[in-house]
Design an enzyme around this catalytic site. Sequence first.
Site, mmCIF file in Angstrom:
data_model
loop_
_atom_site.group_PDB
_atom_site.id
_atom_site.type_symbol
_atom_site.label_atom_id
_atom_site.label_comp_id
_atom_site.label_asym_id
_atom_site.label_seq_id
_atom_site.Cartn_x
_atom_site.Cartn_y
_atom_site.Cartn_z
ATOM 1 C CB THR A 1 -0.882 0.053 1.258
ATOM 2 O OG1 THR A 1 -0.017 0.040 2.386
ATOM 3 C CG2 THR A 1 -1.820 -1.122 1.322
ATOM 4 C CD GLU B 1 -5.539 -1.848 1.510
ATOM 5 O OE1 GLU B 1 -5.855 -1.197 0.486
ATOM 6 O OE2 GLU B 1 -4.962 -1.330 2.481
ATOM 7 C CE LYS C 1 -13.266 13.586 13.199
ATOM 8 N NZ LYS C 1 -11.810 13.512 13.129
ATOM 9 C CD1 TRP D 1 -17.481 14.713 11.765
ATOM 10 C CD2 TRP D 1 -18.409 13.012 10.652
ATOM 11 N NE1 TRP D 1 -17.241 13.563 12.478
ATOM 12 C CE2 TRP D 1 -17.794 12.505 11.823
ATOM 13 C CE3 TRP D 1 -19.057 12.124 9.803
ATOM 14 C CZ2 TRP D 1 -17.824 11.149 12.147
ATOM 15 C CZ3 TRP D 1 -19.075 10.785 10.122
ATOM 16 C CH2 TRP D 1 -18.462 10.301 11.286
HETATM 17 P P1 AMP Z 1 -4.737 3.015 -2.708
HETATM 18 O O1 AMP Z 1 -4.829 1.747 -1.965
HETATM 19 O O2 AMP Z 1 -3.426 3.698 -2.591
HETATM 20 O O3 AMP Z 1 -5.194 2.842 -4.118
HETATM 21 O O4 AMP Z 1 -5.763 4.045 -2.034
HETATM 22 C C1 AMP Z 1 -7.120 3.739 -1.847
HETATM 23 C C2 AMP Z 1 -7.845 4.962 -1.373
HETATM 24 O O5 AMP Z 1 -7.910 5.940 -2.410
HETATM 25 C C3 AMP Z 1 -9.284 4.710 -1.013
HETATM 26 O O6 AMP Z 1 -9.433 4.201 0.281
HETATM 27 C C4 AMP Z 1 -9.894 6.087 -1.159
HETATM 28 O O7 AMP Z 1 -9.669 6.883 -0.021
HETATM 29 C C5 AMP Z 1 -9.126 6.662 -2.310
HETATM 30 N N1 AMP Z 1 -9.893 6.502 -3.553
HETATM 31 C C6 AMP Z 1 -9.742 5.580 -4.510
HETATM 32 N N2 AMP Z 1 -10.619 5.775 -5.517
HETATM 33 C C7 AMP Z 1 -11.361 6.851 -5.178
HETATM 34 C C8 AMP Z 1 -12.445 7.551 -5.775
HETATM 35 N N3 AMP Z 1 -12.919 7.213 -6.962
HETATM 36 N N4 AMP Z 1 -12.961 8.598 -5.101
HETATM 37 C C9 AMP Z 1 -12.471 8.976 -3.899
HETATM 38 N N5 AMP Z 1 -11.457 8.364 -3.291
HETATM 39 C C10 AMP Z 1 -10.909 7.312 -3.918
#
Ligand code: AMP
Length: 535
Positions: free
Chosen positions: A180, A327, A435, A440
């Site tokens: 990640t 994930e 917050k 929120w």
């Molecule tokens: P990663 O594992 O680095 O791909 O990050 C995943 C995170 O990216 C998710 O938990 C979201 O917070 C954010 N994310 C991914 N796709 C979107 C989307 N279409 N809109 C908003 N946030 C997103």
Amino acid sequence: MHGLMMDFPLTLSAILRRAETLFPHKPVVSRRADKSIHRSTYAEIGSRARRLAAALRALGIRPGDRVATLAWSHSRHLEAYFGIPLAGAVLHTLNLRLHPDDLGYIATHAGDRAILVDATLLPLLERFRSAVPDAKLIVMGDGQPAPAGMLDYESLLDTGSAAFTEPEIDEREAAAMCYTSGTTGRPKGVLYSHRAIVLHSLASGLSCAMGLREDDVALPVVPMFHVNAWGLPFTAAMAGAAQVFPGPYLDPTSLLELMSAERVTVTAGVPSIWAGILQALDAKPGVYDLSSMRTMLVGGAAVPPAILRGFQERHHLRVLHAWGMTETTPLGTVAELPSDLASAPIEERYRYRCTQGQPAPFVEIRARVADSDVPWDGKTMGELEVRGPWVASAYYGDDSTDRFTADGWFRTGDLVTIGPRGTVEIRDRIKDVIKSGGEWISSLAIENALAGHPAVAEAAVIAMPDAKWGERPLAVVVFRPGASATPEELRAFLAPHFVSWALPDAFEIVTEIPKTSTGKMQKSVLRERFGSAGA
Ligand code: AMP
């Protein structure tokens, strides 16, 4: 029970066999480091992947061993995508945008036994090589000899037989792994099983997701070192679609040239990439021929509505918004317009298309607050939890359980509402929400609205500590070249769309918003810089 279906293993070798036997002449096009265009085919990719698998076995790589890649997107990387799992080993894509210390940590944690590295990335490898002194180093260069103590990829392939018979692979074994990008804390490893990737490819190919077909030409802008380029290389190979890889050239002009020259139909990337591409198209209307383009998938961060609308209204290009995570392999939800909204008023259609959409088949969702589900009313916020056959059940070599519930769900860390038809709307990352006075405020909603201001190129909204309200929003803004606006103008622009207490108290103008290696805004850095809450 006797008389059931065959227990046919869902493995990546089945995808490769299909691509090389049914679509042997389909092109796999790559832009090389020297900018030249290299053309391969699935037949060639297949035989070279087998030779790689055979050569890796001969080098002593055993089933379950991790074999890393440190490489841009190109056909050799695709060979590794198949060849490493074919050997029974685990394809571990190292993210070349990470700091060398992180790469050293990740390669050590994964226990990488070998690293396939682009010759142009050798200086980066040098900076963390000491962390994995025993790993075999295999250099993917263009003719130049490999440095002493390293192997040359092409010479290695020459030692492997294309008649390689792969070991019997259990579909539940790991095929790939990825760490990640983690905006805080140490990166965590996610192991993808063969079965998860195969099912993910099937679902990604459905028309409610990417809808990939044999006549498509797919160009993953998202690099092969990010969540397997969102699985696109596997899905495209399964469908028999042609593939185009941009190599290290991810600037708007190079991408637009490649998309236009290769008649690309499907592409995928993060919003910041599309923002640059939209600017380039706006600056030179009619110069790039994107008439073949069918779908531009955007995900990884929320798409600012101004970008989705800009592509549609000014260039007739369809942006498809999707949500996913490392994930979740990453297919989670997709905002494909439901048929009953097809003739809804245009604003309503845009509104839907800017949500994160509905879960893909076999992805199940719920939103929770304090261990109970919130209603699917589109209003009540909770943390999104998901489960499904391509959702992680644990991190590699990590006993922590805080992200995994006792009843088998993965906690995403995203704060969402879910609408009556299962439409997910991300309101914020839990750690980014502001917050204020017990309420929120969604930083994302303000950022998206600000991105619609003609002078604003990009905006990030963070929490500032406040004696009275707990936290108050601060907007950090980057202006477009030559443009500007006063805080009063920006606040007046936002005012019609928000309750007054949600409007930022202050605006900071900067030249750049720091990004993570995967193009997400690094709010922790901004919080540190502006001395705000929870830095
Ligand atoms: P990663 O594992 O680095 O791909 O990050 C995943 C995170 O990216 C998710 O938990 C979201 O917070 C954010 N994310 C991914 N796709 C979107 C989307 N279409 N809109 C908003 N946030 C997103």
